[in-house]
Design a protein around this motif. Structure first.
Motif, PDB file in Angstrom:
ATOM      1  N   UNK A  50     -29.071  26.324  -3.081  1.00 39.30           N
ATOM      2  CA  UNK A  50     -30.351  25.995  -3.756  1.00 39.30           C
ATOM      3  C   UNK A  50     -31.334  26.424  -2.471  1.00 39.30           C
ATOM      4  N   UNK A  51     -30.970  25.849  -1.283  1.00 40.48           N
ATOM      5  CA  UNK A  51     -31.672  26.252  -0.150  1.00 40.48           C
ATOM      6  C   UNK A  51     -31.912  27.682   0.154  1.00 40.48           C
ATOM      7  N   UNK A  52     -30.735  28.370   0.147  1.00 45.10           N
ATOM      8  CA  UNK A  52     -30.666  29.671   0.321  1.00 45.10           C
ATOM      9  C   UNK A  52     -31.776  30.375  -0.772  1.00 45.10           C
ATOM     10  N   UNK A  53     -31.613  30.021  -1.802  1.00 46.56           N
ATOM     11  CA  UNK A  53     -32.562  30.739  -2.901  1.00 46.56           C
ATOM     12  C   UNK A  53     -33.816  30.296  -2.397  1.00 46.56           C
ATOM     13  N   UNK A  54     -34.260  29.291  -2.182  1.00 46.63           N
ATOM     14  CA  UNK A  54     -35.690  28.694  -1.961  1.00 46.63           C
ATOM     15  C   UNK A  54     -36.212  29.517  -0.819  1.00 46.63           C
ATOM     16  N   UNK A  55     -35.611  29.517   0.258  1.00 43.23           N
ATOM     17  CA  UNK A  55     -35.882  30.308   1.289  1.00 43.23           C
ATOM     18  C   UNK A  55     -36.061  31.802   1.027  1.00 43.23           C
ATOM     19  N   UNK A  56     -35.085  32.454   0.315  1.00 43.77           N
ATOM     20  CA  UNK A  56     -35.300  33.818  -0.157  1.00 43.77           C
ATOM     21  C   UNK A  56     -36.607  34.123  -0.770  1.00 43.77           C
TER      22      UNK A  56
END
Length: 423
Positions: A18-24
């Protein structure tokens, strides 16, 4: 329905994927919001790699996953380079041990801190302690009703993070809650290994779930009492999983004997493949062939005299004392009346464990099951029946799991990146 906020993307779950998705998404100029059930995002990262956070692997082997072809289609030909660039962009310096990638700090909190710092810099909204109650298709995508704490959580100051976390979770349970509606053009489901409630909310199918990467329950040559003798002993060995006399998998590594069976990384990896009734053969001399081991034992006969299974001390300097006793007992059981070291070779190269199942599943590192891979397209991980309201699924919420060694986190990072890149 009046919405309190509108975003380009809502990410349900604030773990690694989820964090990787939001940052991307935020780096691509999208407004992003994470809705996390726990009191803060990224908390599970703190327990990975025994607190050191095994970020990934230097050589990602797709055969280590339960759906290798699908994982390869999502990860692409050079996932190692892509992940290296992602970590560098967050300011995370890495180091490796036996092919496993760790933060140079060897501290999981430094990875979590780097991700949360990126969220802060990019203006990503984090709503923690919140549950998704319902989801509806809206004119411009999705409307999600959530319930969340009615005020900021207050907890007593503590010297250590664990105590502070317990205090925050108690405050979450005691704080009044309020309902709120959020709207977004797209939703990314990144709930980790517990997607059942969200799958029901979005009317998604679900593959039955069970824990994997946990200890294996077994008995030694059918004798459960032998494990009491071996409890706490660590050995380097090769484990070969067999079913109906057919070899299914082998794994080299350290094995920790427990009263109920075996633990350790090698056992964890086998736990993804075992069934009750299987046999695990331990080779406690994996660096020697049978002939080489036999030559060594014959030299030992010349040095110490003939072998007797009634004298475990004959194996002193070769095996740990407790293992010597169990090996000798197994020798007498399997080869009564024999003193031939050729039979000792067979015991040492094929130390037999009869599998009863898995155990200590509450502390399992990963859950198998989740939304079936057939529900999403590759490589974008978009739900095929969500036309007009883009819906993506990433990380452990999908039925994807892998062996130890950074493979599960590698999937979490890249699948989150893929889902957000497709918006």
């Amino acid at each position: 329905m009046n919405a309190s906020a509108f975003y380009d993307v809502l990410v349900i779950g604030g773990g690694a994927s989820g964090l990787a998705a939001a940052v991307t998404a935020a780096r691509a100029g999208k407004s992003a919001c994470i809705v996390e059930r726990d009191v803060a995002c990224g908390l599970k990262l703190l327990a990975t790699g025994n607190g050191r956070c095994n970020l990934s692997n230097e050589s990602i082997d797709f055969q280590r996953y339960n759906h290798p072809a699908f994982v390869e289609s999502v990860m692409g030909p050079q996932p190692e380079q892509e992940l290296g660039s992602f970590f560098s962009s967050l300011g995370i310096m890495t180091t490796s041990e036996e092919g496993r990638l760790y933060p140079r700090s060897l501290r999981a909190e430094s990875v979590r801190d780097a991700l949360l710092n990126a969220c802060n810099r990019l203006g990503i909204t984090l709503i923690c302690g919140a549950n998704v109650v319902s989801a509806f298709k809206a004119p411009e995508g999705w409307a999600l009703q959530i319930d969340r704490p009615a005020r900021a959580l207050k907890a007593k100051k503590h010297d250590d993070r664990k105590s502070e976390l317990r205090s925050l979770r108690k405050a979450l349970a005691d704080t009044p809650r309020t309902n709120e509606t959020l709207q977004a053009k797209a939703v990314i489901i990144a709930t980790g290994g517990s997607p059942a409630d969200i799958a029901k909310t979005f009317n998604l199918p679900l593959t039955p779930q069970h824990p994997v990467l946990c200890p294996v329950s077994a008995s030694v040559f059918g004798d459960q009492t032998a494990l009491k003798t071996l409890d706490g002993l660590r050995v380097r060995a090769r484990l070969t999983l067999t079913r109906n006399h057919e070899e299914l998998w082998h794994e080299d590594g350290e094995v920790l004997f427990r009263t109920f069976g075996i633990s350790g990384v090698a056992a964890f990896n086998l736990s993804r493949r075992v069934q009750r009734g299987d046999t695990i053969l331990l080779d406690v001399f994996p660096d020697l062939s049978k002939d080489e081991l036999l030559d060594m034992l014959n030299q030992r006969v010349e040095l110490l005299g003939g072998f007797s299974p009634r004298d475990p001390h004959w194996l002193d300097g070769m095996l740990a004392p407790q293992l010597s006793h169990v090996v000798c007992a197994a020798f007498e059981q399997c080869h009564p009346g024999s003193y031939d070291v050729i039979h000792l070779v067979s015991i040492l190269k094929h130390f037999k464990l009869l599998v009863e199942g898995t155990t200590e599943e509450r502390s399992a590192q990963v859950t198998r099951g989740g939304v079936p891979i057939e529900s999403v397209s590759a490589p974008d991980l978009c739900v095929s029946n969500a036309a007009g309201a883009p819906l993506y699924i990433c990380g452990e919420a999908l039925d994807i799991d892998a062996d130890c060694g950074g493979f599960n986190l590698a999937w979490a990072w890249i699948s989150g990146i893929r889902a957000a890149s497709s918006l």
